[in-house]
Design an enzyme around this catalytic site. Structure first.
Site, PDB file in Angstrom:
ATOM      1  N   SER A  69      -1.378   3.370  -9.809  1.00 17.95           N
ATOM      2  CA  SER A  69      -1.283   4.713  -9.221  1.00 17.95           C
ATOM      3  C   SER A  69       0.100   5.347  -9.324  1.00 17.95           C
ATOM      4  CB  SER A  69      -1.709   4.673  -7.752  1.00 17.95           C
ATOM      5  OG  SER A  69      -3.099   4.509  -7.652  1.00 17.95           O
ATOM      6  N   LYS A  72       0.318   8.429 -11.366  1.00 20.34           N
ATOM      7  CA  LYS A  72      -0.092   9.722 -10.834  1.00 20.34           C
ATOM      8  C   LYS A  72       1.093  10.684 -10.688  1.00 20.34           C
ATOM      9  CE  LYS A  72      -3.854   7.436  -8.339  1.00 20.34           C
ATOM     10  NZ  LYS A  72      -4.357   6.972  -7.030  1.00 20.34           N
ATOM     11  N   TYR A 196      -8.413   8.516 -17.064  1.00 23.24           N
ATOM     12  CA  TYR A 196      -7.800   8.042 -15.816  1.00 23.24           C
ATOM     13  C   TYR A 196      -7.564   6.534 -15.842  1.00 23.24           C
ATOM     14  CZ  TYR A 196      -7.413   7.005 -10.798  1.00 23.24           C
ATOM     15  OH  TYR A 196      -6.994   6.554  -9.572  1.00 23.24           O
ATOM     16  N   TYR A 248      -0.512   6.320   0.463  1.00 24.70           N
ATOM     17  CA  TYR A 248      -1.847   6.407   1.076  1.00 24.70           C
ATOM     18  C   TYR A 248      -1.723   6.539   2.590  1.00 24.70           C
ATOM     19  CZ  TYR A 248      -2.533   4.413  -3.542  1.00 24.70           C
ATOM     20  OH  TYR A 248      -2.474   4.178  -4.889  1.00 24.70           O
ATOM     21  N   VAL A 266      -1.478  -0.333  -6.941  1.00 21.27           N
ATOM     22  CA  VAL A 266      -2.079  -1.599  -6.522  1.00 21.27           C
ATOM     23  C   VAL A 266      -1.726  -2.759  -7.462  1.00 21.27           C
ATOM     24  CG1 VAL A 266      -3.955  -0.537  -5.224  1.00 21.27           C
ATOM     25  CG2 VAL A 266      -4.302  -1.123  -7.650  1.00 21.27           C
TER      26      VAL A 266
END
Length: 314
Positions: A69, A72, A196, A248, A266
């Site tokens: 992530s 991103k 993705y 998060y 992660v």
């Protein structure tokens, strides 16, 4: 925020690595992605790249890992470059307070993801990056952009990780189909998720990752090449989103303990930005209950304490 010139950063990173070595293996590796389950849980690396280009590193800082992530941040930067502020019609800018793959929240908010760093938001951003491209072209653009930022042609996608994610990404398929049902994705779900999964499977070292994030520490300009990546206002806004949404539903706790913009993945990595000072990357695969690197978060808390770096003051 304390300066960089009077700090012995090499000693600081070496001390942090030494102090955390007895705790190697703590946390839970992301075993729901089969390829990530194979990573050595004892791994731990840390790298700092100053805005002057100096590199300070310890441990497994030169070992590639799946950035997941953290990618991103870079696709958000690309999407902003392509579409500008129009992207905020598709995704919000608020902390989620829910798990990174929550479907309940997406339903409650009619298919508009809360922010670009939770999975649904990142899928919406990838859809925007895909505009006018085939998945292969979009993936190529993402890889070229990150190689450009890090000034390193050796950065690659781990295709085994991408394949592993595609085979087990049921929740992401559900999120994407849900958004598509609300008319929030322009492209077929398979194409968006194919892109993705590959962006998340980028493999980088702590040193490469810290170099790639350096533009966010230097008002949008890469201080080594002097190339402008984004405007200073846009860099500030990306940093703001990293601070409020980058971990998060653990983002508030990270801001409280570390006080710097950061984005976790992660795979156990965290990219952290000390504006005006340095870019920092840490990697330790064991995750806490929020899905953030347990020792990586602790290392950054120790770094902030020992350097005085914090956007909230020393």
């Amino acid at each position: 925020m304390s300066g960089i010139e009077n700090l012995d950063l090499q000693s600081i990173v070496a001390d942090i690595h030494r102090d955390l070595t007895p705790r190697l293996g703590e946390g839970k590796v992301a075993d729901y992605i089969p390829q990530l389950a194979r990573v050595d849980p004892q791994s731990f690396g840390i790298a700092i790249v100053g805005v002057d280009g100096q590199v300070y590193k310890a441990g497994d800082a030169e070992v590639p890992f799946s950035i997941q992530s953290i990618s991103k941040v870079f696709t958000l930067t690309l999407a902003l470059g392509k579409h500008g502020e129009n992207i905020w019609k598709r995704v919000g800018r608020e902390p989620s307070g829910s798990a990174f793959n929550s479907i309940v929240q997406l339903e409650h908010e009619h298919g508009v993801p809360r922010n670009p760093f939770i999975n649904a938001g990142a899928i919406a951003i990838t859809d925007l990056v895909l505009a006018g491209h085939t998945p292969r072209e979009a993936i190529g653009e993402i890889v070229r952009f990150i190689r450009y930022l890090a000034d390193d042609e050796d950065i690659v996608i781990d295709h085994e990780v991408a394949k592993s994610e595609a085979a087990t990404g049921y929740r992401n398929f559900a999120l994407a189909n849900f958004m598509r049902s609300f008319g929030k994705l322009d492209h077929p779900v398979e194409l968006v998720l194919g892109t993705y999964f590959h962006q998340c499977a980028l493999s980088m070292t702590c040193v490469q990752l810290a170099k790639a994030g350096l533009f966010l520490a230097a008002s949008g300009t890469n201080p080594l090449s002097h190339h402008s990546v984004v405007t200073s206002q846009r860099a500030r806004r990306i940093n703001a989103l990293m601070l409020t949404c980058g971990h998060y539903d653990g983002s508030g706790d990270f801001a409280y303990r570390v006080g710097l913009p950061g984005k976790s993945g992660v795979g156990g990595g965290i990219l952290c930005v000390a504006p005006g000072k340095a870019s920092v990357a840490v990697w330790s695969p064991g995750l806490n209950h929020n899905g953030n690197s347990l020792l990586g978060s602790r290392a950054l808390e120790m770094l902030a304490s020992r350097t005085g770096w914090s956007v909230f003051g020393a």
